[in-house]
Design an enzyme around this catalytic site. Structure first.
Site, PDB file in Angstrom:
ATOM      1  N   HIS A 209       1.025  -1.265   0.016  1.00  0.00           N
ATOM      2  CA  HIS A 209       0.003  -0.054  -0.063  1.00  0.00           C
ATOM      3  C   HIS A 209       0.697   1.260   0.028  1.00  0.00           C
ATOM      4  CE1 HIS A 209      -3.700   2.228   1.395  1.00  0.00           C
ATOM      5  NE2 HIS A 209      -2.753   2.958   1.866  1.00  0.00           N
ATOM      6  N   GLU A 210       1.798   1.108   0.875  1.00  0.00           N
ATOM      7  CA  GLU A 210       2.715   2.469   0.889  1.00  0.00           C
ATOM      8  C   GLU A 210       3.581   2.537  -0.454  1.00  0.00           C
ATOM      9  OE1 GLU A 210       2.199   4.445   3.169  1.00  0.00           O
ATOM     10  OE2 GLU A 210       0.777   3.149   4.044  1.00  0.00           O
ATOM     11  N   HIS A 213       1.536   4.450  -2.798  1.00  0.00           N
ATOM     12  CA  HIS A 213       1.394   5.842  -2.719  1.00  0.00           C
ATOM     13  C   HIS A 213       2.986   6.332  -3.350  1.00  0.00           C
ATOM     14  CE1 HIS A 213      -1.945   6.229  -0.086  1.00  0.00           C
ATOM     15  NE2 HIS A 213      -1.406   5.735   0.850  1.00  0.00           N
ATOM     16  N   HIS A 219      -5.667   7.588  -1.847  1.00  0.00           N
ATOM     17  CA  HIS A 219      -6.533   6.548  -1.071  1.00  0.00           C
ATOM     18  C   HIS A 219      -7.691   6.660  -2.167  1.00  0.00           C
ATOM     19  CE1 HIS A 219      -4.461   6.661   3.103  1.00  0.00           C
ATOM     20  NE2 HIS A 219      -4.123   5.900   2.437  1.00  0.00           N
TER      21      HIS A 219
END
Length: 313
Positions: A209-210, A213, A219
């Site tokens: 998930h990071e 980013h 998100h």
């Protein structure tokens, strides 16, 4: 020159043009197409070498701390003035101050703010930059607890265009290092030594998930068009966490906006995120046929957007 000859020539040119356009489209599709099963297997084997090696070349590679200046992105806290506009309408993002850094949504680092900045406020994010290449150098700090979880997170990207390589002397590098709280990453490429902070409890899915980013994804619930797809039950959100559900400015939709809202994205909050005790949902779908069901892996739409953003890099 007879009419029959001109008609034949015209037909020939039309057929030739259609053929050339077809070949061009085939080339574009081939360039942007997901990899074949064999290509995925080959990529998984390469990534698996990082997973199986307990030290891993990413750990033993040359230390970027010795060669690249730290990435210190500065952002400015906006003056606190009454306004009827939302942060997104002002082109701004609401932040919390953590260790001198402006942090949005609890895990997106916007940059350092000047001393004396308010603990919460608005800042205009800098332009979202993508990585110049789909080949991303990485370095895992030797003192990072359980580095295996980072290598496992890299496997999430086996069927995407992203290619992780060991840091040698590249100008830009993702550095996975210990963080004091939660998992955090900058948004998009900031250049130089770019840290991804990992707390001891960050599992492979959170690390992936990071990484998303760092590749430019926001998100999913912060999208500019989210009101058409989900509803935030504001009364159910824990005190102090409503800012995690604010809409981001359109300037940050460069990657996330490459496809429609995705109810299964790794970048979407689960429906009970930051729910008050006694409540069960903070996000609900507006589509009766779709449920909020984020995967613990990349969704098909996540992969599609990675190909659109990085397939030609």
């Amino acid at each position: 020159m007879s009419n029959r000859f001109l008609i034949s020539l015209l037909i020939f040119l039309i057929v030739l043009g259609a053929y050339l356009f077809s070949k061009r489209d085939d080339a574009i599709r081939e360039q942007n197409a997901p990899p074949s099963e064999q290509q995925v297997l080959n990529k998984e084997e390469n990534l698996q070498s990082l997973v199986n090696d307990p030290s891993g070349p990413a750990v033993s590679a040359q230390n970027p701390n010795e060669n690249i200046p730290g990435s210190e992105r500065q952002v400015e806290a906006l003056p606190v003035t009454p306004s009827q506009k939302t942060p997104a309408e002002l082109g701004a993002v609401r932040y919390r101050l953590e260790e001198g850094m402006a942090v949005a949504d609890g895990d997106i680092i916007l940059g350092q703010v000047e001393a004396g900045a308010p603990t919460t406020g608005l800042t205009k994010p800098l332009e979202l930059q993508l990585w110049d290449s789909a080949e991303i150098p990485i370095y895992i700090q030797p003192d990072l607890e359980n580095p295996q979880r980072v290598r496992e997170a890299l496997l999430f990207f086996a069927n995407t265009p992203i290619r992780f390589v060991d840091y040698t002397d590249q100008e830009d590098v993702l550095v996975f290092q210990t963080g004091s709280k939660d998992c955090k990453s900058y948004l998009g490429k900031i250049g130089g030594k770019q840290p991804v902070w990992l707390a001891p409890n960050c599992a492979p899915a959170e690390i992936a998930h990071e990484i998303m980013h760092a590749l430019g994804f926001i998100h999913e619930q912060n999208r500019t068009d989210r009101e058409s797809f989900v509803q935030v039950l504001k009364e159910n959100v824990e005190d102090g966490y409503l800012i995690n559900f604010e809409i981001f400015p359109s300037s940050l939709m460069k990657v996330s906006g490459l496809a429609a809202f995705d109810y299964n994205s790794l970048m979407l909050y689960p429906s009970d995120t930051f729910a008050k005790p006694g409540t069960s949902q903070t996000l609900v779908s507006k589509d009766p046929g779709r449920q909020i069901a984020p995967l613990r892996n990349l969704s098909q739409s996540d992969i599609q957007r990675l190909y659109q953003a990085y397939g030609n890099r």
